[in-house]
Design a protein around this motif. Structure first.
Motif, mmCIF file in Angstrom:
data_model
loop_
_atom_site.group_PDB
_atom_site.id
_atom_site.type_symbol
_atom_site.label_atom_id
_atom_site.label_comp_id
_atom_site.label_asym_id
_atom_site.label_seq_id
_atom_site.Cartn_x
_atom_site.Cartn_y
_atom_site.Cartn_z
ATOM 1 N N ILE A 197 0.832 -1.203 0.000
ATOM 2 C CA ILE A 197 0.000 0.000 0.000
ATOM 3 C C ILE A 197 0.867 1.254 0.000
ATOM 4 C CG2 ILE A 197 -1.650 1.355 1.336
ATOM 5 C CD1 ILE A 197 -2.850 -1.313 2.297
ATOM 6 N N ALA A 198 1.891 1.268 0.871
ATOM 7 C CA ALA A 198 2.774 2.433 0.944
ATOM 8 C C ALA A 198 3.482 2.649 -0.390
ATOM 9 C CB ALA A 198 3.791 2.232 2.065
ATOM 10 N N PHE A 199 3.954 1.570 -0.992
ATOM 11 C CA PHE A 199 4.635 1.665 -2.286
ATOM 12 C C PHE A 199 3.708 2.263 -3.340
ATOM 13 C CE2 PHE A 199 5.562 -0.133 -6.442
ATOM 14 C CZ PHE A 199 6.911 0.139 -6.588
ATOM 15 N N GLY A 200 2.485 1.749 -3.422
ATOM 16 C CA GLY A 200 1.541 2.215 -4.429
ATOM 17 C C GLY A 200 1.135 3.665 -4.230
ATOM 18 N N LEU A 201 0.884 4.061 -2.982
ATOM 19 C CA LEU A 201 0.502 5.444 -2.710
ATOM 20 C C LEU A 201 1.621 6.413 -3.070
ATOM 21 C CD1 LEU A 201 -1.346 5.078 0.717
ATOM 22 C CD2 LEU A 201 -2.373 5.621 -1.497
ATOM 23 N N ALA A 202 2.847 6.049 -2.699
ATOM 24 C CA ALA A 202 3.979 6.924 -3.005
ATOM 25 C C ALA A 202 4.222 7.009 -4.506
ATOM 26 C CB ALA A 202 5.233 6.419 -2.291
ATOM 27 N N LEU A 203 4.083 5.880 -5.189
ATOM 28 C CA LEU A 203 4.252 5.855 -6.643
ATOM 29 C C LEU A 203 3.251 6.786 -7.323
ATOM 30 C CD1 LEU A 203 5.290 4.646 -9.336
ATOM 31 C CD2 LEU A 203 3.716 2.742 -8.965
ATOM 32 N N LEU A 204 1.977 6.635 -6.970
ATOM 33 C CA LEU A 204 0.943 7.475 -7.572
ATOM 34 C C LEU A 204 1.127 8.941 -7.190
ATOM 35 C CD1 LEU A 204 -2.192 5.195 -7.025
ATOM 36 C CD2 LEU A 204 -0.949 5.590 -9.166
ATOM 37 N N GLY A 205 1.595 9.168 -5.950
ATOM 38 C CA GLY A 205 1.791 10.542 -5.487
ATOM 39 C C GLY A 205 2.823 11.290 -6.303
ATOM 40 N N THR A 206 3.983 10.674 -6.532
ATOM 41 C CA THR A 206 5.007 11.381 -7.308
ATOM 42 C C THR A 206 4.667 11.431 -8.795
ATOM 43 O OG1 THR A 206 6.295 9.312 -7.298
ATOM 44 C CG2 THR A 206 6.954 11.046 -5.746
ATOM 45 N N LEU A 207 3.970 10.414 -9.291
ATOM 46 C CA LEU A 207 3.516 10.492 -10.686
ATOM 47 C C LEU A 207 2.642 11.724 -10.895
ATOM 48 C CD1 LEU A 207 2.562 6.806 -11.666
ATOM 49 C CD2 LEU A 207 4.273 8.253 -12.781
ATOM 50 N N ALA A 208 1.753 11.979 -9.927
ATOM 51 C CA ALA A 208 0.814 13.092 -10.064
ATOM 52 C C ALA A 208 1.426 14.436 -9.696
ATOM 53 C CB ALA A 208 -0.413 12.827 -9.188
ATOM 54 N N ALA A 209 2.327 14.444 -8.712
ATOM 55 C CA ALA A 209 2.791 15.719 -8.152
ATOM 56 C C ALA A 209 4.078 16.248 -8.764
ATOM 57 C CB ALA A 209 2.973 15.577 -6.634
ATOM 58 N N THR A 210 4.872 15.392 -9.408
ATOM 59 C CA THR A 210 6.154 15.860 -9.936
ATOM 60 C C THR A 210 6.009 16.985 -10.951
ATOM 61 O OG1 THR A 210 7.211 13.720 -9.497
ATOM 62 C CG2 THR A 210 8.280 15.157 -11.092
ATOM 63 N N LEU A 229 10.318 5.620 -7.857
ATOM 64 C CA LEU A 229 9.872 5.034 -9.120
ATOM 65 C C LEU A 229 8.901 5.956 -9.848
ATOM 66 C CD1 LEU A 229 10.048 2.587 -10.980
ATOM 67 C CD2 LEU A 229 8.152 1.557 -9.691
ATOM 68 N N GLY A 230 7.996 6.582 -9.113
ATOM 69 C CA GLY A 230 7.084 7.542 -9.730
ATOM 70 C C GLY A 230 7.820 8.732 -10.308
ATOM 71 N N PHE A 231 8.851 9.180 -9.596
ATOM 72 C CA PHE A 231 9.660 10.297 -10.096
ATOM 73 C C PHE A 231 10.375 9.922 -11.389
ATOM 74 C CE2 PHE A 231 14.015 11.882 -10.355
ATOM 75 C CZ PHE A 231 13.792 13.245 -10.505
ATOM 76 N N LEU A 232 10.833 8.674 -11.492
ATOM 77 C CA LEU A 232 11.592 8.243 -12.666
ATOM 78 C C LEU A 232 10.808 8.433 -13.963
ATOM 79 C CD1 LEU A 232 13.475 4.962 -11.655
ATOM 80 C CD2 LEU A 232 14.472 7.087 -12.518
ATOM 81 N N HIS A 233 9.508 8.315 -13.889
ATOM 82 C CA HIS A 233 8.688 8.480 -15.093
ATOM 83 C C HIS A 233 8.913 9.842 -15.730
ATOM 84 C CE1 HIS A 233 5.239 8.240 -17.789
ATOM 85 N NE2 HIS A 233 4.822 9.405 -17.318
#
Length: 211
Positions: A1-14, A182-186
């Motif tokens: 859950i923590a991994f998924g939330l953080a991933l989606l968070g940086t994908l959206a917020a970066t 990982l979200g940031f890497l996108h």
């Protein structure tokens, strides 16, 4: 859950970091491998740190030592953003001094690994390791994707080790940081529109080193 939330968070917020860099005039020019005339926001790491700190409590991680580690990481984000914003940057001596004080404060606040039977030796070793890990990631942040990918791989290893040793708090922290990276890497790969910057690289190295 923590991994998924953080991933989606940086994908959206970066993308916010991209806009903020342009609006505030905090931009850097890639110097390696034909960076050309491209100017890029170095505030991606600041957004990554905000997302990670927001997700940690949602993952049920309330350890005082982990909160002190995150607070130290946020202090290094501020240091790095200041360094990126100044035309001439901070001196290496002043940066290392501040980083060492932050690491010592985190040790004093509760992150005290039993490395020896002498507290002073534990303090020195902890400061040396945290500052070394932070600057190692900062040195890696010289090409698109390198520091972020290293953070994802390091976080995955920490999750496995922490799970094997029955430490869900450290596993959750590492999963959160890994997901955020990982979200940031996108947004950072293939001629990325944003960099980690000094602050983000220091944050990743410091927090993963502490984990």
């Amino acid at each position: 859950i923590a991994f998924g939330l953080a991933l989606l968070g940086t994908l959206a917020a970066t993308p916010v970091a991209v806009a903020a860099g342009s609006r505030l005039g905090v931009l850097v020019q890639p110097r390696l491998f034909g960076g050309g005339d491209r100017w890029v926001s170095p505030l991606g790491g600041a957004v990554l740190a905000v997302v990670a700190c927001a997700v940690v409590p949602l993952a049920g991680n309330g350890s005082s030592s982990i909160w002190s580690l995150l607070a130290g990481g946020v202090a290094l984000v501020a240091l790095g953003v200041l360094d990126d914003h100044r035309r001439e940057g901070l001196t290496a001596r002043s940066r290392l001094g501040i980083e060492s004080l932050v690491a010592a404060a985190v040790w004093w606040a509760g992150l005290r690994p039993d490395l020896s039977t002498v507290p002073v030796i534990d303090l020195v070793l902890t400061v040396f390791f945290l500052v070394g890990a932070a600057n190692a990631f900062n040195l890696l942040d010289n090409m698109d994707g390198v520091a972020g990918a290293t953070a994802v791989a390091s976080a995955a290893g920490i999750v496995v080790l922490a799970s094997l040793y029955g430490d869900p708090l450290v596993a959750g922290l590492a999963a959160t940081v890994g997901g955020a990276a990982l979200g940031f890497l996108h947004h950072n790969l293939g001629g990325g529109s944003v960099f980690l910057g000094n602050g983000g690289a220091l944050f990743l190295g410091f927090v993963l080193g502490g984990a």
